[in-house]
Design an enzyme around this catalytic site. Structure first.
Site, PDB file in Angstrom:
ATOM      1  N   HIS A  77       0.831  -1.222   0.000  1.00 53.89           N
ATOM      2  CA  HIS A  77       0.000   0.000   0.000  1.00 53.89           C
ATOM      3  C   HIS A  77       0.860   1.264   0.000  1.00 53.89           C
ATOM      4  CE1 HIS A  77      -3.898  -2.093   0.832  1.00 53.89           C
ATOM      5  NE2 HIS A  77      -3.097  -2.970   1.399  1.00 53.89           N
ATOM      6  N   ASN A 150     -10.325  -2.727   2.500  1.00 56.56           N
ATOM      7  CA  ASN A 150     -10.031  -2.705   1.064  1.00 56.56           C
ATOM      8  C   ASN A 150     -11.305  -2.425   0.283  1.00 56.56           C
ATOM      9  OD1 ASN A 150      -7.263  -3.209   1.167  1.00 56.56           O
ATOM     10  ND2 ASN A 150      -7.509  -5.436   0.996  1.00 56.56           N
ATOM     11  N   HIS A 341      -3.840   0.891  11.940  1.00 54.18           N
ATOM     12  CA  HIS A 341      -3.617  -0.390  12.633  1.00 54.18           C
ATOM     13  C   HIS A 341      -4.977  -0.993  13.004  1.00 54.18           C
ATOM     14  CE1 HIS A 341      -2.331  -3.456  15.243  1.00 54.18           C
ATOM     15  NE2 HIS A 341      -2.175  -2.778  16.354  1.00 54.18           N
TER      16      HIS A 341
HETATM   17 FE1  HDD Z   1      -2.523  -4.785   5.420  1.00 52.47          FE
HETATM   18  C1  HDD Z   1      -1.069  -1.768   5.137  1.00 52.47           C
HETATM   19  C2  HDD Z   1      -5.501  -3.483   4.256  1.00 52.47           C
HETATM   20  C3  HDD Z   1      -3.923  -7.940   5.364  1.00 52.47           C
HETATM   21  C4  HDD Z   1       0.244  -6.020   6.863  1.00 52.47           C
HETATM   22  N1  HDD Z   1      -3.151  -2.982   4.804  1.00 52.47           N
HETATM   23  C5  HDD Z   1      -2.395  -1.852   4.767  1.00 52.47           C
HETATM   24  C6  HDD Z   1      -3.184  -0.756   4.280  1.00 52.47           C
HETATM   25  C7  HDD Z   1      -4.433  -1.243   4.032  1.00 52.47           C
HETATM   26  C8  HDD Z   1      -4.413  -2.643   4.362  1.00 52.47           C
HETATM   27  C9  HDD Z   1      -5.616  -0.466   3.508  1.00 52.47           C
HETATM   28  C10 HDD Z   1      -2.681   0.653   4.068  1.00 52.47           C
HETATM   29  C11 HDD Z   1      -2.958   1.520   5.239  1.00 52.47           C
HETATM   30  C12 HDD Z   1      -2.503   2.922   4.952  1.00 52.47           C
HETATM   31  O1  HDD Z   1      -3.125   3.564   4.087  1.00 52.47           O
HETATM   32  O2  HDD Z   1      -1.520   3.332   5.566  1.00 52.47           O
HETATM   33  N2  HDD Z   1      -4.318  -5.571   4.848  1.00 52.47           N
HETATM   34  C13 HDD Z   1      -5.435  -4.848   4.508  1.00 52.47           C
HETATM   35  C14 HDD Z   1      -6.574  -5.729   4.422  1.00 52.47           C
HETATM   36  C15 HDD Z   1      -6.124  -6.979   4.724  1.00 52.47           C
HETATM   37  C16 HDD Z   1      -4.714  -6.877   5.002  1.00 52.47           C
HETATM   38  C17 HDD Z   1      -7.986  -5.295   4.090  1.00 52.47           C
HETATM   39  C18 HDD Z   1      -6.876  -8.269   4.802  1.00 52.47           C
HETATM   40  C19 HDD Z   1      -8.125  -8.359   5.027  1.00 52.47           C
HETATM   41  N3  HDD Z   1      -1.934  -6.650   5.968  1.00 52.47           N
HETATM   42  C20 HDD Z   1      -2.662  -7.810   5.908  1.00 52.47           C
HETATM   43  C21 HDD Z   1      -1.930  -8.878   6.535  1.00 52.47           C
HETATM   44  C22 HDD Z   1      -0.738  -8.331   6.978  1.00 52.47           C
HETATM   45  C23 HDD Z   1      -0.773  -6.936   6.609  1.00 52.47           C
HETATM   46  C24 HDD Z   1      -2.409 -10.302   6.669  1.00 52.47           C
HETATM   47  C25 HDD Z   1       0.410  -8.971   7.693  1.00 52.47           C
HETATM   48  C26 HDD Z   1       0.374 -10.069   8.363  1.00 52.47           C
HETATM   49  N4  HDD Z   1      -0.701  -4.047   5.848  1.00 52.47           N
HETATM   50  C27 HDD Z   1       0.278  -4.717   6.494  1.00 52.47           C
HETATM   51  C28 HDD Z   1       1.472  -3.863   6.837  1.00 52.47           C
HETATM   52  C29 HDD Z   1       1.041  -2.458   6.308  1.00 52.47           C
HETATM   53  C30 HDD Z   1      -0.327  -2.768   5.698  1.00 52.47           C
HETATM   54  C31 HDD Z   1       2.763  -4.382   6.372  1.00 52.47           C
HETATM   55  C32 HDD Z   1       1.988  -1.741   5.384  1.00 52.47           C
HETATM   56  C33 HDD Z   1       2.039  -0.330   5.866  1.00 52.47           C
HETATM   57  C34 HDD Z   1       1.315  -0.332   7.119  1.00 52.47           C
HETATM   58  O3  HDD Z   1       0.841  -1.582   7.387  1.00 52.47           O
HETATM   59  O4  HDD Z   1       1.167   0.616   7.864  1.00 52.47           O
HETATM   60  O5  HDD Z   1       1.696  -3.848   8.206  1.00 52.47           O
END
Ligand code: HDD
Length: 720
Positions: A77, A150, A341
């Site tokens: 993202h 999402n 978060h």
């Molecule tokens: Fe995630 C970012 C949505 C599964 C780990 N995620 C991130 C963002 C969105 C989502 C919208 C961007 C937030 C922003 O604008 O800063 N992610 C989802 C959705 C998921 C999902 C809807 C499943 C239903 N994500 C998911 C899993 C993991 C992560 C299973 C890890 C185990 N996601 C992350 C992250 C991020 C992230 C690596 C990257 C930047 C952040 O968190 O702040 O931790």
């Protein structure tokens, strides 16, 4: 309400966040220490042509700061756009939750929203075929609640432990770092071909949902099943939904690809301009509630994030509205530094045991440490709650708060026992007392193993054009693969979703329809018996869910739609102005596109300001095209290949096209014309869908509101 320090919000009721802004307006330029700067043009040198001196603290401070301006982009993202706004509750949810912001209709809660693509880097195109992030931070009086969702309601995998694999597979391949922001490559489809649980979300990702017309025209979903908990500690399951007031609309795939070149900031610009012009994007907020006693009444598992609850089975109750009404002042400070978060919840909202959600609860705080560099990321203005923060956490990189007093531990007497814990009745968070009696195992519930029924439900629920687009998306993505075996495995898997889908995809790829692999699921433990892990299909009662198709969405408005008016010298001023005024009165944005910038003169010699030349414009930047009357103007446009291409392309992308009088000549040169001439008898009114020759502005407006005339496309061909 305290505290009152600068930058901490005094009044939690405000629908706008206090800001630490600095514009430098009417101020002297200074160093970071506040020293006024006399010369910001030259470094300090031993003589005008001599070496620069180490003593130049001003130069060193400026360059040091510049050298460290970049922070690591988000691992996923990374590409995103944000906006401020407000959420207003319209229906009380007090029956289900004690969350303060969901009690009294009329309560307004400030929000910050960040939309994103998943796979691409921070500078990648907005137009990639990808799931879009839809993350909302509610600054409630009881603390921040982040709904990190999402624009599709399901996810590719069922357990967070597979997330690094999924993301490694979709990101550019590690040897040559290609392709950027695209899933159409071997590693992604290799992983998918071995991971049947991904098939439902893959159907969404190959649908037009993955190429939205606008961030303002996408649905949003919390994806997981969450819990609400009320004052009596009773819990229900809940799924969250955002429904855009302007309806759900998408681009054509060919259009999205062209837009990547013409304006790779297309979505970001669209959001920014809509807010700047006072056309505030709006979403209705809805919930699907499932009583605890009904947890097992579905033919899928509520904890499985690859499943949705069809709206026909549990309706979405609309309980509020979100309006985005202010652009960020500074992209980095706000949109880049915002830290979402799923674990930022308030009392009354709790988690289910969805194993994907549980893993996310670890990942998001952890990632902020490498991205924002400090456990104090909550002190960055965009991340600060409006609820006061008091605890014994201290120090760390870039600590902003100056904690006073002697004590930084609990229990204490030196600080009079403060800060003290809150009882549940005082808003203290108490996790829902869910009874758990189980063995500690690494395993996946068998109830998660129906990987195809909802993929099939999704496909069956689409309109014919939507189905064709999905077929073509598969042909495109799989057509880009270099390893035939991967292609075969994916098409084999598609046979389990829908036979015709698999046949059509195979036809486009010039291959026979393969049988699905014997052991379809390769996501199995080393000691697992493959037979125990193979997907099964249920035969769900519901065969079609209308809510899954965009064909039935809102089509009664042209608000904020972009309309190109093609004109050249000699244009009929009345024809141009009548249409322009009617479109603008209906809320659309018009731009006059002409052979050159500056001004053109109408048939009466009046000057008309040109907004864009054919060189700087393109039909893909617009929702519809109008060619105004005027013999000379029409002749000039006919001689302009870019003008002919403009209409051709709008036709190819199934957009509404209108022309009056001589303006119709331009359409005759294009695909529109040949199509029209092939049909109908001389003198007969032209009836090609969405092409309006000599019709009233009202009819054009109705046509634009339809968004697209997909019926014009040839099956299996453009524009998907
Ligand atoms: Fe995630 C970012 C949505 C599964 C780990 N995620 C991130 C963002 C969105 C989502 C919208 C961007 C937030 C922003 O604008 O800063 N992610 C989802 C959705 C998921 C999902 C809807 C499943 C239903 N994500 C998911 C899993 C993991 C992560 C299973 C890890 C185990 N996601 C992350 C992250 C991020 C992230 C690596 C990257 C930047 C952040 O968190 O702040 O931790």
């Amino acid at each position: 309400m305290e505290p009152t320090k600068k930058g901490v919000h005094e009044n939690a009721k405000t629908d706008d966040l206090a800001k630490d802004t600095e514009s430098g307006q009417d101020e002297f330029m200074t160093t970071n220490q506040g020293l006024r700067i006399n010369d910001d043009q030259n470094s300090l040198k031993a003589g005008e042509r001599g070496p620069t001196l180490l003593e130049d603290f001003q130069l060193r401070e400026k360059i040091m700061h510049f050298d460290h301006e970049r922070i690591p982009e988000r691992i996923v993202h990374a590409r995103g756009s944000g906006a401020h706004g407000v959420f207003e509750l319209t229906e009380s949810l007090s029956k289900y939750t004690k969350a303060g912001f969901l009690q009294t209709p009329g309560t307004k809660t400030p929000v910050f929203v960040r939309f994103s693509t998943v796979a691409g880097s921070r500078g990648s195109s907005d137009l990639a075929r990808d799931v879009r992030g839809f993350a909302v931070k509610f600054y409630t009086e009881e603390g921040n609640f982040d709904l990190v969702g999402n624009n599709v309601p399901v996810f590719f995998i069922q357990d967070a432990v597979k997330f690094p694999d999924l993301i490694h597979a979709v990101k550019p391949e590690p040897n040559h770092e290609m392709p950027q922001a695209a899933s159409a490559h071997d590693t992604f489809w290799d992983f998918i071909s071995l991971t049947p649980e991904s098939m439902h979300t893959i159907m969404w990702a190959m649908s037009d949902r993955a190429i939205p017309r606008s961030l303002r025209m996408m649905e949003g979903f919390g994806v997981h099943t969450f819990r609400f908990v009320n004052e009596n500690n009773e819990s229900v399951f809940v799924k969250f939904h955002w429904k855009p007031v302007l309806g759900v609309h998408s681009l054509a795939w060919d259009e999205a690809q062209n837009l990547s070149g013409k304006d790779s900031d297309f979505h970001r610009r669209d959001l920014w301009e809509a807010i700047e012009s006072g056309n505030f994007p709006e979403w209705n907020f809805g919930v699907q509630i499932v009583e605890e006693k009904d947890e097992f009444k579905f033919d899928f598992d509520l904890l499985d994030p690859t499943k949705l609850i069809p709206e026909e089975i549990v309706p979405v109750q609309i309980i509020g509205k979100m309006t985005l009404n202010r652009n960020p002042d500074n992209f980095f400070a706000e949109t880049e530094q915002v830290a979402f978060h799923p674990g930022h919840v308030v009392s009354g909202i709790d988690f289910s045991n969805d194993p994907l959600l549980q893993g996310r609860l670890f990942s998001y705080t952890d990632t902020q440490l490498s991205r924002l560099g400090s456990p104090n990321f909550h002190e960055i203005p965009i991340n600060r709650p409006i609820a006061p923060v008091h605890n014994n956490q201290r120090d760390g990189h870039m600590r902003q708060t100056i904690n006073t007093g002697q004590s930084s531990y609990h229990p204490n007497t030196t600080g009079g026992g403060c800060p003290f814990q809150a009882k549940a009745a005082e808003g203290g968070f108490v996790s829902y007392h869910e009874r758990i009696d189980a063995q500690k195992v690494r395993a996946r519930s068998h109830s998660f193993f129906d990987h195809f029924s909802q993929a099939t439900l999704f496909f069956n629920s689409q309109s014919v054009p939507e189905k064709n687009h999905i077929i073509n998306a598969f042909r495109f993505e799989l057509g880009k693969l270099e390893t035939p075996a991967i292609r075969e495995r994916v098409v084999g898997m598609l046979t389990r979703v829908d036979k015709t889908l698999a046949e059509k995809v195979a036809e486009g790829l010039g291959m026979p329809v393969p049988k699905p692999a014997e052991n379809l699921n390769q996501n199995i433990p080393a000691d697992g018996d493959p037979a125990d892990f193979q997907p099964f299909d249920v035969n769900p009662e519901l065969k079609i869910s209308k809510a899954l198709s965009m064909a039935a969405t809102v089509k009664n408005t042209i608000k904020t739609r972009q309309i190109a008016i093609l004109a050249a010298d000699g244009v009929d001023g009345d024809s141009l102005n009548t249409m322009k005024l009617a479109l603008e009165a209906a809320g659309a944005k018009t731009k006059i596109v002409a052979p050159h910038l500056g001004f053109i003169a109408d048939a009466n010699g009046n000057k008309i300001k040109v907004d864009q030349s054919f060189l700087t414009s393109a039909s893909v930047l617009f929702d519809a095209v109008y060619v105004a009357d005027g013999t000379k103007s029409a002749a000039l446009l006919q001689g302009e290949p870019d003008a002919v291409h403009f209409v051709n392309e709008a036709y190819k992308h199934c957009k509404a096209i209108a022309a009056n009088g001589a303006g119709a000549k331009l359409t005759e040169l294009s695909a529109v014309g040949s199509k029209l001439h092939g049909e109908g008898n001389a003198g007969e009114k032209i009836t090609e869908a969405g092409v309006l020759i000599d019709h009233s502005p009202d009819e054009f407006i109705k046509a634009i509101a339809q968004h697209r005339f997909w019926e014009r496309e040839k099956p299996g061909k453009v524009p998907a």
